[in-house]
Write an enzyme that holds these catalytic residues in place. Structure first.
Site, PDB file in Angstrom:
ATOM      1  CE  LYS A  24      -1.905 -10.961  16.397  1.00 42.05           C
ATOM      2  NZ  LYS A  24      -2.625 -11.723  15.257  1.00 42.05           N
ATOM      3  CG  HIS A  33      -8.263 -29.436  -3.267  1.00 39.62           C
ATOM      4  ND1 HIS A  33      -9.399 -28.111  -4.079  1.00 39.62           N
ATOM      5  CD2 HIS A  33      -7.795 -30.281  -3.595  1.00 39.62           C
ATOM      6  CE1 HIS A  33      -9.290 -29.523  -5.463  1.00 39.62           C
ATOM      7  NE2 HIS A  33      -8.816 -30.692  -4.886  1.00 39.62           N
ATOM      8  CD  GLU A  85       0.946 -10.270   7.594  1.00 38.17           C
ATOM      9  OE1 GLU A  85      -0.311 -10.197   7.413  1.00 38.17           O
ATOM     10  OE2 GLU A  85       1.743  -9.932   8.065  1.00 38.17           O
ATOM     11  CB  SER A 100       0.209  -6.779  18.312  1.00 39.31           C
ATOM     12  OG  SER A 100      -1.229  -6.291  18.762  1.00 39.31           O
TER      13      SER A 100
END
Ligand code: ARG
Length: 485
Positions: free
Chosen positions: A286, A159, A293, A280
């Site tokens: 970043k 979980h 992804e 970024s």
């Protein structure tokens, strides 16, 4: 001059350019040119056996076909410029330029229906070999990563809540098992695909004695199809492949998701190499895990292609229908996607760094050893349910005091059960905890070491290669992986 259509005879009117464009498939099926030529060379031999062409004619046909392929490799733009309807038309027209009217004999007893079914199987089997080789590389990278971090402890989750510590190597080998099953699925798909449809004609079979077994052997197939209607009209082998690819991508996507989470500052368990991350344009701090992804994101389009193909097939009456032309773009895109994701994921694994201290600290701090308190009492003959309850009270007490179980004073333990003594602290130690999972499949270092050895042995087992014809002169090159793809 407009290229010749293969079927003009019964048509009085000119083809509507709108329809010609709509119907044409060369834009994508030119991908099949090597397989198409290879099939035609074998078919030229079959026609000689059947007495349709002489030995001399056969030799001229084969020489012409080989030149077409050579021309294609020398000048790939040539086919792009052509306005032929499809790759089969392109090759036949090109052959007519080389050998004149003899080219018109090649299609005797053959239909584009059995031709394209053969091309697709030949093409896909070759691509599957490359994919299997790429998978072997990924599996080796995974084994190397597991070896490097053998004793590193990672918090295990259910979980996405801290559950119990496991070895990072155990975690990596979990994906190893999944990828091995994916390889198995690929091999099974190839086994089923390895059937030669050529000689099925348009749908009813061929009246010419082409000797289909010999044809199959020459093309490197293990068997011939049993039923001509089935052979020209099913594409379940494409669906098998898309299914393999979908499950593979699903596994990749889960791993990508894990690593994306683990690489966030909040977790900090792993760091992507700068070489496979991006920044970024706005936020200077970043470092984004774009590679992972994209792997996760590309999974969706592969599922889409599987769904599309299942849907394309479901309403078609037997046998061939032009709907089947829709089998190609999704398949090609899936191959392109999978063959770009496998090496990318491999590169990520090879370049990623891990932070064992962060993982350990997190495993220590999240009460991930609470189950051990119960097992400690079970070892002292307390029934598990009861022990679980006592352990729960101890965890609650530790939380109240804001300490970890290893820092909870022994008096607190003893207040809940007198069976506790000082040795509870070493019992709770994470190494000891992990080390007690000694049954096969568990995370004890010795078990994982054994599992890793078995895993490496399984990786080494290469494909039982299909019986290949001794020579497929000059054609191997085209069916191998092209670096510019
Ligand atoms: N481009 C077609 C396909 O991909 C080739 C077969 C054409 N057959 C036909 N009967 N029109 O399926």
């Amino acid at each position: 001059m407009r290229p010749k259509r293969l079927w003009g005879g019964r048509f009085a009117a000119e083809e509507d350019p709108l329809f010609a464009e709509f119907n044409a498939s060369l834009r994508f099926d030119r991908e099949l040119i090597e397989a198409d030529v290879q099939g035609s060379i074998a078919y030229a031999r079959a026609l000689e056996r059947a007495g349709v062409v002489t030995a001399r004619e056969k030799a001229r046909l084969i020489a012409g076909l080989k030149t077409i392929l050579k021309d294609h490799h020398n000048e790939p733009a040539r086919i792009v410029r052509s306005s032929a309807e499809d790759v089969h038309t392109y090759v036949e027209n090109a052959l007519a330029e080389k050998v004149g009217s003899l080219a018109l004999k090649l299609h005797t007893g053959r239909s584009r229906n059995d031709q394209v079914a053969t091309d697709m199987r030949l093409y896909l089997m070759a691509r599957c070999e490359e994919i299997e080789a790429q998978l072997a590389g990924l599996l080796r990278a995974l084994a190397a990563a597991a070896r490097r971090c053998h004793m590193v402890i990672l918090p295990g989750y259910t979980h996405l809540q801290g559950a119990q510590p496991v070895l990072l190597s155990h975690y990596l080998l979990a994906y190893g098992e999944m990828f091995l099953r994916d390889r198995e699925r690929l091999r099974k798909a190839v086994e089923r695909m390895d059937v030669c449809p050529l000689g099925s004609g348009a749908l009813a079979g061929t009246p010419y004695r082409v000797r289909r077994e010999a044809l199959a052997r020459e093309l490197g197939f293990s068997r011939i199809s049993e039923n001509s209607l089935d052979a020209v009209s099913d594409r379940d082998f494409v669906i098998d492949f898309l299914h393999f690819a979908s499950v593979l991508m699903m596994h990749f996507s889960r791993m990508a998701e894990d690593l994306i989470i683990y690489s966030s500052a909040e977790f900090g368990f792993v760091q992507m190499s700068d070489s496979v991350a991006s920044g970024s344009s706005l936020m200077p701090q970043k470092k984004n895990p774009d590679a992972l992804e994209l792997v996760r994101g590309k999974t969706g389009r592969v599922y889409g292609h599987l769904m599309a193909m299942l849907s394309t097939m479901k309403g078609q009456p037997l046998a061939y229908n032009k709907d089947l032309q829709e089998d190609k773009e999704g398949l090609f895109d899936t191959i392109q996607t999978v063959t770009s994701c496998i090496p990318m994921l491999r590169r990520v694994l090879e370049t990623m760094s891990v932070d064992p201290e962060r993982m350990r600290a997190q495993a220590e701090s999240g009460y991930l050893n609470a189950t051990e308190v119960a097992d400690y009492l079970v070892a002292r003959n307390i029934p598990f349910r009861e022990a679980h309850h006592a352990a729960g009270r101890i965890v609650r007490r530790a939380m109240e005091l804001g300490v970890l179980l290893k820092d909870l004073p022994i008096d607190e333990y003893r207040r809940i059960s007198p069976l506790f003594s000082e040795d509870v602290y070493s019992w709770l130690d994470l190494e000891n905890l992990v080390g007690r999972r000694i049954e096969r499949g568990g995370t004890a270092p010795r078990q994982v070491g054994e599992a890793l050895r078995r895993f490496v042995r399984k990786i080494g087992r290469t494909t039982p290669r299909r019986s290949r014809p001794a020579s497929r002169p000059g054609l191997q090159r085209g069916l191998r992986r092209r670096p510019d793809r």
